[in-house]
Design a protein around this motif. Structure first.
Motif, short mmCIF file in Angstrom:
data_model
loop_
_atom_site.label_atom_id
_atom_site.label_comp_id
_atom_site.label_asym_id
_atom_site.label_seq_id
_atom_site.Cartn_x
_atom_site.Cartn_y
_atom_site.Cartn_z
N ARG A 99 31.60 28.76 40.40
CA ARG A 99 32.83 29.06 41.22
C ARG A 99 33.94 28.51 40.76
O ARG A 99 35.12 28.76 40.45
CB ARG A 99 32.56 29.15 42.71
N GLU A 100 34.03 27.08 40.45
CA GLU A 100 34.84 26.16 40.21
C GLU A 100 35.23 26.24 38.86
O GLU A 100 36.43 26.38 38.44
CB GLU A 100 34.58 24.76 40.42
N CYS A 101 34.27 26.82 37.94
CA CYS A 101 34.76 26.98 36.47
C CYS A 101 35.63 28.37 36.47
O CYS A 101 36.41 28.50 35.85
CB CYS A 101 33.22 27.26 35.74
N PHE A 102 35.03 29.50 37.24
CA PHE A 102 35.86 30.63 37.03
C PHE A 102 37.12 30.65 37.60
O PHE A 102 38.04 31.29 37.52
CB PHE A 102 34.92 31.63 37.91
N LYS A 103 37.44 29.62 38.52
CA LYS A 103 38.89 29.23 38.92
C LYS A 103 39.86 28.98 37.80
O LYS A 103 41.02 29.22 37.69
CB LYS A 103 38.98 28.29 39.99
N GLN A 104 39.40 28.52 36.70
CA GLN A 104 40.16 28.22 35.50
C GLN A 104 39.89 28.71 34.40
O GLN A 104 40.72 28.94 33.33
CB GLN A 104 39.90 26.42 35.35
N TYR A 105 38.50 29.18 34.35
CA TYR A 105 38.06 30.04 33.03
C TYR A 105 37.51 31.35 33.23
O TYR A 105 37.19 31.56 34.34
CB TYR A 105 37.19 29.26 32.17
N ASP A 106 37.81 32.31 32.39
CA ASP A 106 37.36 33.65 32.44
C ASP A 106 35.85 33.87 32.10
O ASP A 106 35.24 34.70 32.39
CB ASP A 106 38.03 34.67 31.67
N ASN A 107 35.31 32.68 31.31
CA ASN A 107 34.19 32.82 30.73
C ASN A 107 33.37 31.43 31.19
O ASN A 107 33.84 30.72 30.95
CB ASN A 107 34.08 33.10 29.43
N VAL A 108 32.01 31.61 31.69
CA VAL A 108 31.28 30.54 31.99
C VAL A 108 30.09 30.88 31.36
O VAL A 108 29.40 31.91 31.18
CB VAL A 108 30.94 30.42 33.68
N ILE A 109 29.13 29.44 30.62
CA ILE A 109 27.94 29.55 29.73
C ILE A 109 27.01 28.81 30.61
O ILE A 109 27.30 27.78 31.11
CB ILE A 109 28.33 29.28 28.31
#
Length: 124
Positions: A82-92
């Motif tokens: 969730r934290e990654c998606f706050k800043q980026y559109d793509n998570v790996i």
């Protein structure tokens, strides 16, 4: 649109090399809108580059994790995403044991409810 890339690998397909590449190129990936988050937990005998290991519901050790430990690790991993998606559109996320667990499930050797319990562990 938000996209979660889940690399589950298979045995002997350079999964560790892919994970190392992603880790070593984390800043470049971020500049292009991709987040390869650091594993929020330490598991015995598991590389920190296997950042989806929290999804397996175990500690990958001889000690049986408690239900609370499994739930805590899963919730912390979900929060990491969730934290990654706050800043980026793509998570790996990546962990080759996800493929092995899926294969055992397909073969009927484990159940979803058994994930994280002794019944859900990969033999060997």
């Amino acid at each position: 649109m938000k996209v979660l890339y889940l690399h589950i690998g298979t045995p002997k397909t350079a999964t560790s090399s892919i994970q190392l590449f992603l880790s070593e190129n984390r800043k470049t990936l971020e500049q292009h809108g991709y987040c390869f988050p650091k594993q929020p937990h330490k598991y015995p005998y598991v590389s920190q580059n296997r950042n989806a290991h929290f999804m397996l519901g175990d500690k990958n050790s001889a000690n049986q994790p408690t239900k609370e430990e499994i739930e805590r690790d899963l919730l912390e991993g979900i929060e990491m995403v969730r934290e990654c998606f706050k800043q980026y559109d793509n998570v790996i996320l990546t962990d080759e044991d996800l493929w092995a667990r899926l294969k055992l499930f397909q073969e009927g050797r484990i159940s979803i409810s058994g994930a994280g319990s002794a019944a859900g562990r990969i033999p060997g």
